[in-house]
Design an enzyme around this catalytic site. Structure first.
Site, PDB file in Angstrom:
ATOM      1  N   SER A 173       0.826  -1.189   0.000  1.00  0.00           N
ATOM      2  CA  SER A 173       0.000   0.000   0.000  1.00  0.00           C
ATOM      3  C   SER A 173       0.864   1.245   0.000  1.00  0.00           C
ATOM      4  O   SER A 173       1.998   1.203   0.486  1.00  0.00           O
ATOM      5  CB  SER A 173      -0.830  -0.040   1.279  1.00  0.00           C
ATOM      6  OG  SER A 173      -2.073   0.485   1.040  1.00  0.00           O
ATOM      7  N   GLU A 233      -6.347  -3.419  -8.987  1.00  0.00           N
ATOM      8  CA  GLU A 233      -7.392  -3.141  -7.980  1.00  0.00           C
ATOM      9  C   GLU A 233      -7.054  -1.931  -7.131  1.00  0.00           C
ATOM     10  O   GLU A 233      -6.836  -2.051  -5.926  1.00  0.00           O
ATOM     11  CB  GLU A 233      -7.522  -4.328  -7.017  1.00  0.00           C
ATOM     12  CG  GLU A 233      -7.547  -5.677  -7.622  1.00  0.00           C
ATOM     13  CD  GLU A 233      -7.423  -6.779  -6.572  1.00  0.00           C
ATOM     14  OE1 GLU A 233      -6.554  -6.721  -5.688  1.00  0.00           O
ATOM     15  OE2 GLU A 233      -8.219  -7.694  -6.649  1.00  0.00           O
ATOM     16  N   TYR A 281      -1.633   3.852  12.253  1.00  0.00           N
ATOM     17  CA  TYR A 281      -0.342   3.714  11.572  1.00  0.00           C
ATOM     18  C   TYR A 281       0.534   4.952  11.661  1.00  0.00           C
ATOM     19  O   TYR A 281       1.459   5.099  10.866  1.00  0.00           O
ATOM     20  CB  TYR A 281      -0.473   3.443  10.066  1.00  0.00           C
ATOM     21  CG  TYR A 281      -1.656   2.741   9.512  1.00  0.00           C
ATOM     22  CD1 TYR A 281      -1.801   1.362   9.660  1.00  0.00           C
ATOM     23  CD2 TYR A 281      -2.604   3.433   8.764  1.00  0.00           C
ATOM     24  CE1 TYR A 281      -2.871   0.700   9.068  1.00  0.00           C
ATOM     25  CE2 TYR A 281      -3.675   2.768   8.174  1.00  0.00           C
ATOM     26  CZ  TYR A 281      -3.802   1.404   8.331  1.00  0.00           C
ATOM     27  OH  TYR A 281      -4.846   0.757   7.752  1.00  0.00           O
ATOM     28  N   CYS A 338     -11.583   9.975  24.280  1.00  0.00           N
ATOM     29  CA  CYS A 338     -10.858   9.782  25.535  1.00  0.00           C
ATOM     30  C   CYS A 338      -9.588   8.969  25.316  1.00  0.00           C
ATOM     31  O   CYS A 338      -9.454   7.858  25.827  1.00  0.00           O
ATOM     32  CB  CYS A 338     -11.766   9.092  26.540  1.00  0.00           C
ATOM     33  SG  CYS A 338     -13.289   9.987  26.781  1.00  0.00           S
ATOM     34  N   GLY A 353      -7.516   1.291  -4.821  1.00  0.00           N
ATOM     35  CA  GLY A 353      -8.534   1.825  -3.920  1.00  0.00           C
ATOM     36  C   GLY A 353      -8.187   3.256  -3.543  1.00  0.00           C
ATOM     37  O   GLY A 353      -8.810   4.223  -3.995  1.00  0.00           O
ATOM     38  N   ARG A 354      -7.116   3.379  -2.755  1.00  0.00           N
ATOM     39  CA  ARG A 354      -6.674   4.677  -2.268  1.00  0.00           C
ATOM     40  C   ARG A 354      -6.495   5.712  -3.380  1.00  0.00           C
ATOM     41  O   ARG A 354      -6.922   6.857  -3.254  1.00  0.00           O
ATOM     42  CB  ARG A 354      -5.344   4.492  -1.549  1.00  0.00           C
ATOM     43  CG  ARG A 354      -4.780   5.723  -0.854  1.00  0.00           C
ATOM     44  CD  ARG A 354      -3.324   5.466  -0.460  1.00  0.00           C
ATOM     45  NE  ARG A 354      -3.182   4.168   0.184  1.00  0.00           N
ATOM     46  CZ  ARG A 354      -3.254   3.969   1.492  1.00  0.00           C
ATOM     47  NH1 ARG A 354      -3.419   4.985   2.312  1.00  0.00           N
ATOM     48  NH2 ARG A 354      -3.136   2.759   2.000  1.00  0.00           N
ATOM     49  N   TYR A 392     -10.122   4.837   3.412  1.00  0.00           N
ATOM     50  CA  TYR A 392      -9.876   4.297   4.752  1.00  0.00           C
ATOM     51  C   TYR A 392     -10.156   5.317   5.855  1.00  0.00           C
ATOM     52  O   TYR A 392      -9.556   5.275   6.920  1.00  0.00           O
ATOM     53  CB  TYR A 392      -8.448   3.719   4.851  1.00  0.00           C
ATOM     54  CG  TYR A 392      -8.154   2.777   3.703  1.00  0.00           C
ATOM     55  CD1 TYR A 392      -8.831   1.574   3.606  1.00  0.00           C
ATOM     56  CD2 TYR A 392      -7.260   3.119   2.694  1.00  0.00           C
ATOM     57  CE1 TYR A 392      -8.613   0.720   2.534  1.00  0.00           C
ATOM     58  CE2 TYR A 392      -7.029   2.262   1.616  1.00  0.00           C
ATOM     59  CZ  TYR A 392      -7.709   1.071   1.549  1.00  0.00           C
ATOM     60  OH  TYR A 392      -7.499   0.228   0.489  1.00  0.00           O
ATOM     61  N   GLY A 430      -2.538  -0.480  -4.469  1.00  0.00           N
ATOM     62  CA  GLY A 430      -1.399   0.006  -3.703  1.00  0.00           C
ATOM     63  C   GLY A 430      -0.761   1.295  -4.174  1.00  0.00           C
ATOM     64  O   GLY A 430       0.178   1.773  -3.521  1.00  0.00           O
ATOM     65  N   ARG A 487      -6.539   6.435  11.076  1.00  0.00           N
ATOM     66  CA  ARG A 487      -5.220   6.173  10.481  1.00  0.00           C
ATOM     67  C   ARG A 487      -4.054   6.795  11.256  1.00  0.00           C
ATOM     68  O   ARG A 487      -3.020   6.151  11.405  1.00  0.00           O
ATOM     69  CB  ARG A 487      -5.196   6.571   9.000  1.00  0.00           C
ATOM     70  CG  ARG A 487      -6.175   5.712   8.160  1.00  0.00           C
ATOM     71  CD  ARG A 487      -6.050   5.950   6.669  1.00  0.00           C
ATOM     72  NE  ARG A 487      -4.772   5.505   6.142  1.00  0.00           N
ATOM     73  CZ  ARG A 487      -3.757   6.287   5.843  1.00  0.00           C
ATOM     74  NH1 ARG A 487      -3.861   7.595   5.986  1.00  0.00           N
ATOM     75  NH2 ARG A 487      -2.632   5.780   5.398  1.00  0.00           N
TER      76      ARG A 487
HETATM   77  C1  LIG Z   1      -6.533  -3.093   0.061  1.00  0.00           C
HETATM   78  C2  LIG Z   1      -6.432  -3.868  -1.181  1.00  0.00           C
HETATM   79  C3  LIG Z   1      -6.390  -3.210  -2.411  1.00  0.00           C
HETATM   80  C4  LIG Z   1      -6.408  -1.708  -2.544  1.00  0.00           C
HETATM   81  O1  LIG Z   1      -5.268  -1.147  -2.008  1.00  0.00           O
HETATM   82  P1  LIG Z   1      -5.007   0.449  -2.156  1.00  0.00           P
HETATM   83  O2  LIG Z   1      -3.737   0.644  -1.415  1.00  0.00           O
HETATM   84  O3  LIG Z   1      -6.166   1.120  -1.515  1.00  0.00           O
HETATM   85  O4  LIG Z   1      -4.920   0.733  -3.608  1.00  0.00           O
HETATM   86  C5  LIG Z   1      -6.357  -3.986  -3.547  1.00  0.00           C
HETATM   87  N1  LIG Z   1      -6.340  -5.332  -3.485  1.00  0.00           N
HETATM   88  C6  LIG Z   1      -6.366  -6.003  -2.314  1.00  0.00           C
HETATM   89  C7  LIG Z   1      -6.371  -7.469  -2.325  1.00  0.00           C
HETATM   90  C8  LIG Z   1      -6.404  -5.291  -1.130  1.00  0.00           C
HETATM   91  O5  LIG Z   1      -6.443  -5.956   0.026  1.00  0.00           O
END
Ligand SMILES: *Cc1c(COP(=O)(O)O)cnc(C)c1O
Length: 473
Positions: free
Chosen positions: A245, A326, A374, A401, A328-329, A431, A283, A370
């Site tokens: 990530s 895939e 982290y 708290c 996401g972020r 996230y 990632g 977050r």
């Molecule tokens: C979390 C995850 C993603 C997305 O990761 P990002 O860092 O948000 O792009 C893609 N594939 C799998 C299997 C994941 O667990």
């Protein structure tokens, strides 16, 4: 639900400037700008209007920005893996876990992305929102029968695009559900390749001691392939690897391409099994603060993956697979700012002199875990006005708290920051809401999508009634 605010509020139309004079623009969504009157505006709607109409804290999503980022991913994958270039096609699946609601499903689907899910809730929401089952995936290291059942029966029994097999036991589990439903399951095997990445660095042989996937190195991945090939209910599409990530650069992805394709070639040699697809996970990193390295443009990542696929398949003498990713972020992270209302303010004397101003806001670790989880760094800006006052060193904290309830560790805010001001924290789209909790029984914030001067609620603020609904009196 559309409140139609912002278009007729009499404020001057903003100019296309970076919201912070002299600051880098990549921290903010594409339509975020500073109006001449000093207010921050997102999607044509002023921060103070959003706070008045919808309350705070609020996640404010720039819908045009989301559509744009999703289109960049979908188009880059379709173009760079185009059959006309000798490739076998490419797809981008949005990793729903970053933030999932019906509006997001519709926007990213319309832009041409599929959706990856990892639980019954995510899968149900994606399908209910109208995601095409033929462009939906199911992940998870501990899948429930119900999740597999829904995956295989979606789309009037045709099933979703792919289920990612994460362990040997799951082969029989998925086959059993498919048998019961009288259908076949398309599966990909999630590989543990040893490649692990984050930031600028990657390691080629990371420790095997983590829960996801099956190991290439110790032979478990081959065992899983053998088990799948013995199951008539399962169709092996190919192999998957998610390396980490917040990755910068392209080297780690290129290294992963090689390991995955070499494994694919080995399966073809040893089992006579040709597989049509590979998935290289998500990632790709984004910027959270002004001192972060510039993120690698999506097109550069996709081109590097395409070049590596071409080269390695050439070397191995194998066919070129269809390739998916895939993200996401990098799709949703930069689209959203969190708007908070400033409450209590106190100056704290630091060891060795100096003062830090603690600026409390009306949310915190329940809407952004977050920093506590982290040590993630964010920045913030005054959203309802500009100030000519000199900056002071501030820490933005929540109302929970926990002394670790920090939203922004270190940020310069104008010395006249006061109770009642609005603060905007950028890059909270991934996230943030997805990991929100009800700690201290705080209600989850509202999510508002802004576009073209209109604001619409896409996730309602949790009401007190909803918050207490599960409590047995
Ligand atoms: C979390 C995850 C993603 C997305 O990761 P990002 O860092 O948000 O792009 C893609 N594939 C799998 C299997 C994941 O667990």
């Amino acid at each position: 639900m559309s409140a139609g605010v912002g278009e007729a509020d009499g404020l001057p139309v903003g100019s296309l400037i970076c919201p912070e004079p002299g600051e880098r623009p990549d921290l903010w969504s594409w339509t975020t700008l500073r109006r001449p009157d000093g207010e921050l505006e997102i999607g044509g709607v002023a921060a103070s209007v959003l706070a008045r109409e919808f309350g705070t804290p609020a996640f404010v999503l720039d819908r045009a920005d989301l559509a744009g980022r999703a289109q960049v991913w979908a188009t880059a994958m379709a173009e760079e893996f185009w059959e006309g270039y000798g490739m076998a096609g490419g797809d981008a699946f949005y990793a729903g876990k970053a933030f999932l609601c019906s509006d997001v499903v519709r926007v990213v689907s319309q832009a041409g992305m599929g959706i990856d899910t990892a639980s019954l809730g995510e899968l149900t929401l994606a399908l209910r929102a109208g995601a095409d089952p033929a462009m939906v995936g199911l992940h998870g290291n501990n899948k429930l029968d119900e999740e597999i059942e829904l995956a295989l029966s979606a789309g009037e029994g045709a099933g979703i695009a792919r289920i990612f097999v994460d362990s040997l036991g799951e082969v029989e589990q998925i086959a059993a559900v498919a048998r019961r439903l009288g259908t076949r399951a398309r599966v990909m095997v999630r590989l543990k390749t040893g490649i692990h990445a984050g930031g600028n660095e990657y390691i080629a042989t990371s420790h095997e001691d983590q829960k996801f996937g099956v190991s290439v190195a110790d032979g478990s991945a081959l065992e899983v392939v053998a088990a799948i090939s013995a199951r008539p209910e399962l169709e092996l599409l190919g192999f998957h690897n998610h390396i980490g990530s917040q990755i910068l650069g392209t080297e780690a992805f290129v290294a992963a391409v090689r390991v995955v394709l070499e494994f694919r070639a080995r399966v073809e040699r040893e089992f006579g099994l040709a597989t049509p697809e590979v998935d290289l996970g998500g990632g790709v990193g984004i910027a959270y603060t002004g001192v972060d390295a510039a993120p690698t443009p999506v097109i550069e990542v996709v081109r590097a993956i395409a070049a590596a696929v071409r080269e390695v398949c050439g070397e191995l003498g194998t066919s070129i697979p269809r390739v998916s990713v895939e993200p996401g972020r990098s799709v949703v992270g930069p689209t959203t700012v969190t708007l908070y209302r400033v409450g209590a303010i106190k100056d704290v004397t630091l060891e060795g002199g100096g003062v830090r101003r603690y600026v409390s806001v009306d949310g915190g670790m329940s809407d952004n875990i977050r920093p506590a989880l982290y040590g993630a760094q964010y920045t913030a800006t005054l959203a309802n006005r500009l100030s000519g006052e000199a900056p002071v060193r501030c820490r933005v904290v929540g109302k929970h708290c926990e002394s670790g309830d920090i939203v922004v560790h270190d940020v310069d805010l104008p010395a006249d920051v006061r109770t009642g001001d609005l603060l905007a924290v950028p890059a909270t789209g991934a996230y943030g809401y997805a990991m929100a909790s009800n700690y201290n029984l705080l209600a989850k914030p509202v999510v508002v999508a802004c576009e073209g001067g209109r604001a619409s609620v896409v996730v309602r603020r949790q009401s007190m009634e909803h918050l207490l609904e599960l409590d047995v009196q």
